[in-house]
Design an enzyme around this catalytic site. Structure first.
Site, short mmCIF file in Angstrom:
data_model
loop_
_atom_site.label_atom_id
_atom_site.label_comp_id
_atom_site.label_asym_id
_atom_site.label_seq_id
_atom_site.Cartn_x
_atom_site.Cartn_y
_atom_site.Cartn_z
N LYS A 1 0.83 -1.20 0.00
CA LYS A 1 0.00 0.00 0.00
C LYS A 1 0.86 1.26 0.00
O LYS A 1 0.63 2.18 -0.78
CB LYS A 1 -0.89 -0.06 1.25
N SER A 2 1.88 1.30 0.86
CA SER A 2 2.71 2.51 0.93
C SER A 2 3.41 2.78 -0.41
O SER A 2 3.51 3.92 -0.86
CB SER A 2 3.78 2.36 2.01
N GLY B 1 -4.85 8.54 5.10
CA GLY B 1 -3.93 9.54 5.63
C GLY B 1 -2.74 9.76 4.70
O GLY B 1 -2.24 10.88 4.55
N ARG C 1 -8.29 13.08 11.96
CA ARG C 1 -6.86 12.78 12.17
C ARG C 1 -6.01 14.06 12.10
O ARG C 1 -6.35 15.00 11.38
CB ARG C 1 -6.40 11.72 11.16
N SER D 1 7.39 9.89 11.54
CA SER D 1 6.32 9.70 10.55
C SER D 1 6.84 9.77 9.13
O SER D 1 7.34 10.80 8.68
CB SER D 1 5.23 10.77 10.75
N ASP E 1 2.14 -0.43 11.90
CA ASP E 1 0.90 -0.94 11.31
C ASP E 1 0.59 -2.38 11.75
O ASP E 1 -0.48 -2.91 11.44
CB ASP E 1 0.99 -0.89 9.78
N LYS F 1 -4.66 6.65 14.35
CA LYS F 1 -4.70 5.93 13.07
C LYS F 1 -6.16 5.90 12.58
O LYS F 1 -6.97 6.71 13.02
CB LYS F 1 -4.14 4.52 13.25
N ARG G 1 -6.62 2.76 17.77
CA ARG G 1 -6.35 1.32 17.73
C ARG G 1 -6.07 0.73 19.11
O ARG G 1 -6.36 -0.45 19.34
CB ARG G 1 -5.18 1.02 16.78
N ARG H 1 -7.37 -2.81 9.77
CA ARG H 1 -6.41 -3.66 10.48
C ARG H 1 -7.01 -4.27 11.75
O ARG H 1 -6.62 -5.36 12.17
CB ARG H 1 -5.12 -2.89 10.78
C1 S3P Z 1 2.68 5.24 6.04
C2 S3P Z 1 3.29 5.66 7.19
C3 S3P Z 1 2.79 5.33 8.53
C4 S3P Z 1 1.84 4.13 8.46
C5 S3P Z 1 0.82 4.27 7.38
C6 S3P Z 1 1.49 4.38 6.03
C7 S3P Z 1 3.25 5.66 4.76
O1 S3P Z 1 2.05 6.43 9.04
O2 S3P Z 1 1.22 3.94 9.70
O3 S3P Z 1 -0.04 3.15 7.36
O4 S3P Z 1 2.90 5.07 3.72
O5 S3P Z 1 4.08 6.58 4.77
P1 S3P Z 1 2.78 7.62 9.84
O6 S3P Z 1 3.65 8.35 8.89
O7 S3P Z 1 1.65 8.48 10.33
O8 S3P Z 1 3.54 6.96 10.95
#
Ligand code: S3P
Length: 447
Positions: free
Chosen positions: A21-22, A92, A120, A163, A334, A361, A365, A407
């Site tokens: 996903k990222s 997010g 958020r 982050s 995650d 999140k 969570r 999740r």
């Molecule tokens: C992500 C970073 C993380 C993660 C999110 C995806 C990303 O969030 O929890 O599911 O793709 O950069 P944070 O940057 O808020 O820690």
């Protein structure tokens, strides 16, 4: 819709999971700034990544698909984009990364989101982007957020929260505005943006200061390792950096794989996930699985598009409790919901600390995990920054509440395989955020 879940009797199997996903978010959003097309294979199937693709389209990217390859062709110009609304849904990553792109591109865009995303925190990007010179308007630092992009100023920033979304937002703002950006972080967060920029022809400099041995002030006979500079990682983009374009091949999502490996961990039968991403900033889950007593085997290791991957088999043996805190919690950000479920089936009490970020999140969570643990009869204490989970057995089937968080729904669906009697999970379709195939894949490892 609520979904019924039954305990399983046969465990173990092999599967592959949807693309990471990222990485998929980044492929979609980087195409807005690219000079040439980006061709993506194994794009993530989840709703979140479709949201990033739609955001890219709303900002002028042309998307075509042929033979499993998604071609993302960037727009001619961005600055003419005015009064556009981009719906970031539940995501997010879409909101925070696209905010950086918009802020640096001279566009005027309003970002909106669903009820969860609108709750958020956005201050973490509003504050540094404003310091770079962008104008952002958001009541209470929450979505909806209107962004008026500007020519931004060169920027150096030490991340106050670990982050990857904030790090990526600011790098993309600099890239969009052709101004230099230096980001420093205390803990190395996921580095997919850095790797993808490198793979797509953008010069990026990443540096991790070496540790130095210093004499202990309290005891001159002792020496200890100290960081030579006050950060663990530094990422620099200079003002001439730009994305050329190219190919991105996305490995399976290790955070999704974790739910299936948990079945191998708890049942003691081998579960293999093929072609799964093994980026070192994401593999804390494999170390955790080893720490709690699993055998982890990796085959067929290779690197494509700058991202390592392989086939990973996990098999548990008498799980034991292990504390999760500090950098480990960041690395498992995650995976905490499924780490918590495994803790319920381990010998001893698992403490999860430094996990405040989990409160902001897709749901709170920590509260959601504690609530569902109690529903199945496990002892789980809610701490101010984490959880204390007492391991046990013979827990009972329960009506789990997902809080529309993918999740949480997946973690407690895994738990249901090992409970006495049937369970259910409400709003089960929310698994579609990251893994729409989840309920088809789960019987491959527990039936
Ligand atoms: C992500 C970073 C993380 C993660 C999110 C995806 C990303 O969030 O929890 O599911 O793709 O950069 P944070 O940057 O808020 O820690």
């Amino acid at each position: 819709m609520s979904r019924k879940l039954c305990p399983a009797r046969r465990f173990g199997g092999t599967l592959s999971v949807p693309g990471d996903k990222s990485i998929a978010h980044r492929a979609a959003l980087l195409s807005i700034l690219s000079r040439g097309p980006i061709r993506v294979t194994n794009f993530a199937t989840g709703a979140d990544c479709k949201t990033s693709l739609s955001a890219a389209q709303a900002l002028g990217v042309a998307v075509t698909e042929a033979d499993g390859v998604l071609t993302l062709t960037p727009p001619e110009s961005l600055s003419a984009m005015r009064d556009i609304i981009v719906d970031c849904g539940n995501s997010g990553t879409t909101a925070r990364l696209s905010a950086g792109i918009i802020a640096g591109s001279g566009m005027e865009v309003t970002l909106t989101g669903d009820a969860s995303l609108s709750g958020r925190p956005m201050k973490r990007i509003i504050e540094p982007l404003t310091r770079m010179g962008a104008e952002l308007f958001a009541t209470d630092n929450k979505l909806p957020m209107r962004i008026r992009g500007k020519k931004l100023l060169p920027f150096e920033y030490h991340l106050p929260v670990a982050s990857a979304q904030v790090k990526s937002c600011l790098l993309l703002a600099g890239l969009a505005s052709s101004c230099s950006v230096t980001i420093r972080e205390d803990v190395i967060t996921r580095d997919h943006t850095e790797r993808m920029l490198e793979a797509l022809g953008t010069g990026i400099v990443v540096r991790q200061p070496k540790g130095v041995m210093v004499v202990d002030a309290d005891d001159p006979r002792k020496k200890r390792m100290e960081k030579s500079e006050s950060f663990a990682n530094e990422v620099k983009l200079n003002s001439s950096a730009h994305i050329i374009g190219g190919d991105v091949n996305i490995p399976g999502d290790i955070s999704t794989a974790a739910f299936f490996w948990a079945v191998g961990a708890i049942s003691g039968k081998p579960v293999t996930v093929t072609n799964v991403g093994l980026n070192p900033t994401r593999t804390a889950i494999l170390d955790h699985l080893k720490n709690i007593g699993c055998v982890v085997t990796i085959d067929n290791k290779r690197t494509i598009s700058g991202e390592p991957r392989g086939d990973v088999t996990v098999q548990g043996e008498a799980l034991r409790a292990r504390k999760v805190s500090g950098e480990t919690t960041v690395g498992l950000i995650d995976e905490i919901p499924i780490v918590a479920v495994m803790a319920a089936f381990a010998e001893g009490t698992t403490l999860i600390r430094n996990a405040e970020e989990l409160k902001v999140k897709e749901s709170d969570r920590l509260a959601a995990i504690a609530e569902n643990m109690t529903r199945m009869g496990a002892k789980c204490g809610l701490l101010e920054d984490g959880l204390a989970i007492e391991g046990g057995k013979d827990f009972t089937g329960a009506d789990f509440v997902s809080h529309a968080d993918h999740r949480i729904a997946m973690a407690f669906s895994v738990a249901s395989l090992f409970l006495v009697g049937p369970s259910s999970v409400d709003d089960a379709d929310c698994v579609g955020i990251s893994c729409p195939e989840f309920f088809d894949l789960l019987p491959l490892v527990g039936r």
